[in-house]
Scaffold this active site. Structure first.
Site, PDB file in Angstrom:
ATOM      1  N   LYS A   1       5.333  15.329   2.302  1.00 45.64           N
ATOM      2  CA  LYS A   1       4.897  14.584   1.123  1.00 45.64           C
ATOM      3  C   LYS A   1       4.644  15.606   0.023  1.00 45.64           C
ATOM      4  CE  LYS A   1       3.494  10.229   0.227  1.00 45.64           C
ATOM      5  NZ  LYS A   1       3.948   8.935   0.716  1.00 45.64           N
TER       6      LYS A   1
ATOM      7  N   GLY B   1       0.431  -3.262  -7.454  1.00 47.16           N
ATOM      8  CA  GLY B   1       1.498  -2.456  -8.040  1.00 47.16           C
ATOM      9  C   GLY B   1       2.835  -2.910  -7.470  1.00 47.16           C
ATOM     10  N   ASN B   2       3.732  -1.956  -7.282  1.00 43.42           N
ATOM     11  CA  ASN B   2       5.074  -2.277  -6.798  1.00 43.42           C
ATOM     12  C   ASN B   2       5.055  -3.031  -5.473  1.00 43.42           C
ATOM     13  OD1 ASN B   2       6.657  -1.028  -8.858  1.00 43.42           O
ATOM     14  ND2 ASN B   2       5.981   0.952  -8.068  1.00 43.42           N
TER      15      ASN B   2
HETATM   16  P1  NAD Z   1       1.738   1.525  -7.437  1.00 45.50           P
HETATM   17  O1  NAD Z   1       1.319   2.734  -8.150  1.00 45.50           O
HETATM   18  O2  NAD Z   1       2.915   0.768  -7.910  1.00 45.50           O
HETATM   19  O3  NAD Z   1       0.518   0.492  -7.353  1.00 45.50           O
HETATM   20  C1  NAD Z   1      -0.791   0.835  -7.069  1.00 45.50           C
HETATM   21  C2  NAD Z   1      -1.672  -0.202  -7.744  1.00 45.50           C
HETATM   22  O4  NAD Z   1      -3.014  -0.009  -7.306  1.00 45.50           O
HETATM   23  C3  NAD Z   1      -1.681  -0.109  -9.274  1.00 45.50           C
HETATM   24  O5  NAD Z   1      -1.468  -1.393  -9.840  1.00 45.50           O
HETATM   25  C4  NAD Z   1      -3.076   0.437  -9.594  1.00 45.50           C
HETATM   26  O6  NAD Z   1      -3.563  -0.006 -10.838  1.00 45.50           O
HETATM   27  C5  NAD Z   1      -3.880  -0.147  -8.444  1.00 45.50           C
HETATM   28  N1  NAD Z   1      -5.112   0.561  -8.145  1.00 45.50           N
HETATM   29  C6  NAD Z   1      -5.378   1.894  -8.169  1.00 45.50           C
HETATM   30  N2  NAD Z   1      -6.652   2.124  -7.807  1.00 45.50           N
HETATM   31  C7  NAD Z   1      -7.203   0.906  -7.543  1.00 45.50           C
HETATM   32  C8  NAD Z   1      -8.476   0.462  -7.124  1.00 45.50           C
HETATM   33  N3  NAD Z   1      -9.461   1.330  -6.900  1.00 45.50           N
HETATM   34  N4  NAD Z   1      -8.668  -0.861  -6.936  1.00 45.50           N
HETATM   35  C9  NAD Z   1      -7.680  -1.758  -7.154  1.00 45.50           C
HETATM   36  N5  NAD Z   1      -6.447  -1.398  -7.558  1.00 45.50           N
HETATM   37  C10 NAD Z   1      -6.212  -0.096  -7.759  1.00 45.50           C
HETATM   38  O7  NAD Z   1       1.915   1.969  -5.905  1.00 45.50           O
HETATM   39  P2  NAD Z   1       2.771   1.253  -4.774  1.00 45.50           P
HETATM   40  O8  NAD Z   1       4.111   1.865  -4.721  1.00 45.50           O
HETATM   41  O9  NAD Z   1       2.621  -0.234  -4.899  1.00 45.50           O
HETATM   42  O10 NAD Z   1       1.998   1.749  -3.461  1.00 45.50           O
HETATM   43  C11 NAD Z   1       0.753   1.188  -3.084  1.00 45.50           C
HETATM   44  C12 NAD Z   1       0.228   1.880  -1.828  1.00 45.50           C
HETATM   45  O11 NAD Z   1       1.176   1.735  -0.771  1.00 45.50           O
HETATM   46  C13 NAD Z   1       0.051   3.404  -2.012  1.00 45.50           C
HETATM   47  O12 NAD Z   1      -1.056   3.816  -1.236  1.00 45.50           O
HETATM   48  C14 NAD Z   1       1.318   3.987  -1.408  1.00 45.50           C
HETATM   49  O13 NAD Z   1       1.128   5.291  -0.918  1.00 45.50           O
HETATM   50  C15 NAD Z   1       1.566   3.010  -0.276  1.00 45.50           C
HETATM   51  N6  NAD Z   1       2.969   2.941   0.129  1.00 45.50           N
HETATM   52  C16 NAD Z   1       3.930   2.613  -0.774  1.00 45.50           C
HETATM   53  C17 NAD Z   1       5.250   2.535  -0.366  1.00 45.50           C
HETATM   54  C18 NAD Z   1       6.350   2.137  -1.321  1.00 45.50           C
HETATM   55  O14 NAD Z   1       7.461   1.829  -0.869  1.00 45.50           O
HETATM   56  N7  NAD Z   1       6.092   2.096  -2.617  1.00 45.50           N
HETATM   57  C19 NAD Z   1       5.591   2.823   0.953  1.00 45.50           C
HETATM   58  C20 NAD Z   1       4.582   3.133   1.859  1.00 45.50           C
HETATM   59  C21 NAD Z   1       3.261   3.195   1.437  1.00 45.50           C
END
Ligand code: NAD
Length: 367
Positions: free
Chosen positions: A94, A196-197
């Site tokens: 990572k 988020g995403n």
């Molecule tokens: P992202 O950045 O698109 O979304 C994260 C969201 O969380 C944002 O909308 C942000 O405003 C919100 N956020 C941040 N701190 C917060 C809090 N304290 N309370 C409430 N909301 C809060 O990220 P993502 O790609 O959606 O990923 C989300 C999680 O899933 C991350 O931990 C990431 O490591 C994990 N993850 C993502 C993927 C992927 O395919 N994108 C794969 C495996 C794991």
């Protein structure tokens, strides 16, 4: 060893790298600095027994360099076990970039980061994580082939987040099957923290299934957007952990199950996308179990994204991606049952399976 979240005082009292509590025999840690672009990044390669270390890059305004180091150590270790349990021939790695992705991310900075990735000769392959988008990976691709999660128009598998969300949904349904005897989520109260995403896509699956979804986020704009798009409620309170719910889905950042929150939780199930949800794997895993809360291990159910990016390396198609992701349901159910049978936490049961796959490969490799 556990990877506890510790406070800054503890970081400073320990040796800088090998002595950190989150250090778990990582193979390589690379500190990257570039004055011209302002890049400050750390790449963590935890383990490459099963294959090259693949894992996303997170850009985040860390409170301190210690926090960034701790995060990359925990995240890269998690990737090792995620790929191992999913049956992928990948190791765990990572990267974190220190900074605000909204104001400090530039194409120059991303290219410079890509050059550092390239210098590792394929031992580390990057992808997107929090603060990154598919276009950023396209930029990295200009300087190195060691990147996944690039646009479909550029021959990649595109944004992995919807696949991650689908896997989380599968893991959540398996946890419901285990807890309630049925995997139907209709009318279940599900709190999605972080839309988020991945979170938004998860909300879509839940709404289609008839769940009663409540969303929370630090971005008011996102809350309004997602709420009006899917007709879900916005959480307006100030302590989500104390709310009564069926399922808590952490989809923001890690370590939300910690000493402060664990005693408040009034949920039946924890199943979400965030990496490293348990601040202390052993202690908090055990406490959840004692409270009768079913925990779907994060690194198991959020593997959809890595399955999706792995397709770029192995050239498998969409149908295979979906088949492998759907299988998260079966694996989760098996692990929850196996944990009960062996009097283990679900996290430990999953970790044991992942570790034994790595150990067998290591033994094969040394023959
Ligand atoms: P992202 O950045 O698109 O979304 C994260 C969201 O969380 C944002 O909308 C942000 O405003 C919100 N956020 C941040 N701190 C917060 C809090 N304290 N309370 C409430 N909301 C809060 O990220 P993502 O790609 O959606 O990923 C989300 C999680 O899933 C991350 O931990 C990431 O490591 C994990 N993850 C993502 C993927 C992927 O395919 N994108 C794969 C495996 C794991």
């Amino acid at each position: 060893m556990t990877t506890d979240v510790i406070n800054v005082k503890d970081f400073k009292n320990a040796d800088p790298v090998f002595g950190q509590l989150s250090f778990d025999n990582h193979e390589q840690i690379v500190f990257c600095n570039d004055k011209d672009t302002g890049l400050k990044a750390i790449i963590g390669i935890h383990n490459t027994v099963l294959g090259p270390a693949l894992g996303g890059t997170r850009m985040w305004q860390y409170k301190s360099e210690w926090h960034a180091l701790n995060d990359v150590l925990r995240l890269s270790r998690g990737m090792t076990f995620k790929s191992a349990i999913t049956g992928l021939n990948l190791g765990g790695g990572k990267a974190v970039i220190i900074g605000d992705s909204k104001t400090q991310k530039t194409p120059e900075l991303m290219r410079r980061f890509g050059e550092f990735v390239h210098s590792l000769g394929g031992r580390y392959i990057t992808a997107e994580d929090v603060g990154m988008a598919t276009e950023d990976m396209d930029t990295v691709r200009e300087v190195t082939p060691y990147v996944t999660g690039i646009s479909e128009s550029k021959g990649g598998a595109g944004n992995p987040s919807p696949i991650t969300a689908y896997g989380v949904f599968m893991g959540m349904k398996a946890a419901a099957k285990y807890k309630y005897g049925s995997d139907i989520l209709e009318d279940k109260v599900v709190y999605v923290q972080g839309i988020g995403n991945v979170g938004e896509s998860l909300v879509e699956h839940l709404v289609n299934e008839g769940a009663n979804v409540v969303i929370s986020d630090i971005s008011q704009e996102r809350l309004e957007e997602v709420s009006s798009k899917y007709g879900v409620s916005i959480y307006n309170g100030n302590d989500i952990y104390s709310e009564q719910m069926h399922i808590y889905a952490p989809c923001a950042l890690g370590a939300t199950i910690n000493d402060e929150t664990i005693n408040k939780l009034k949920t039946d199930i924890v199943a979400g996308a965030a990496n490293n949800q348990l601040a202390s794997e052993l202690r908090h895993g055990k406490q959840l179990r004692e409270k009768g809360i079913v925990y779907a291990p994060d690194f198991l159910i959020n593997a959809g994204g890595i399955i999706n990016v792995y397709a770029e390396l192995e050239n498998y198609d969409r149908a295979e991606i979906m088949r492998k992701t759907e299988n998260i349901y079966n694996t989760t159910l098996e692990i929850l049952e196996n944990a009960e049978l062996n009097n283990l936490t679900a996290h430990s049961a999953a970790l044991n399976i992942a570790k034994s796959r790595i150990e067998s490969r290591k033994a094969e490799n040394s023959k």
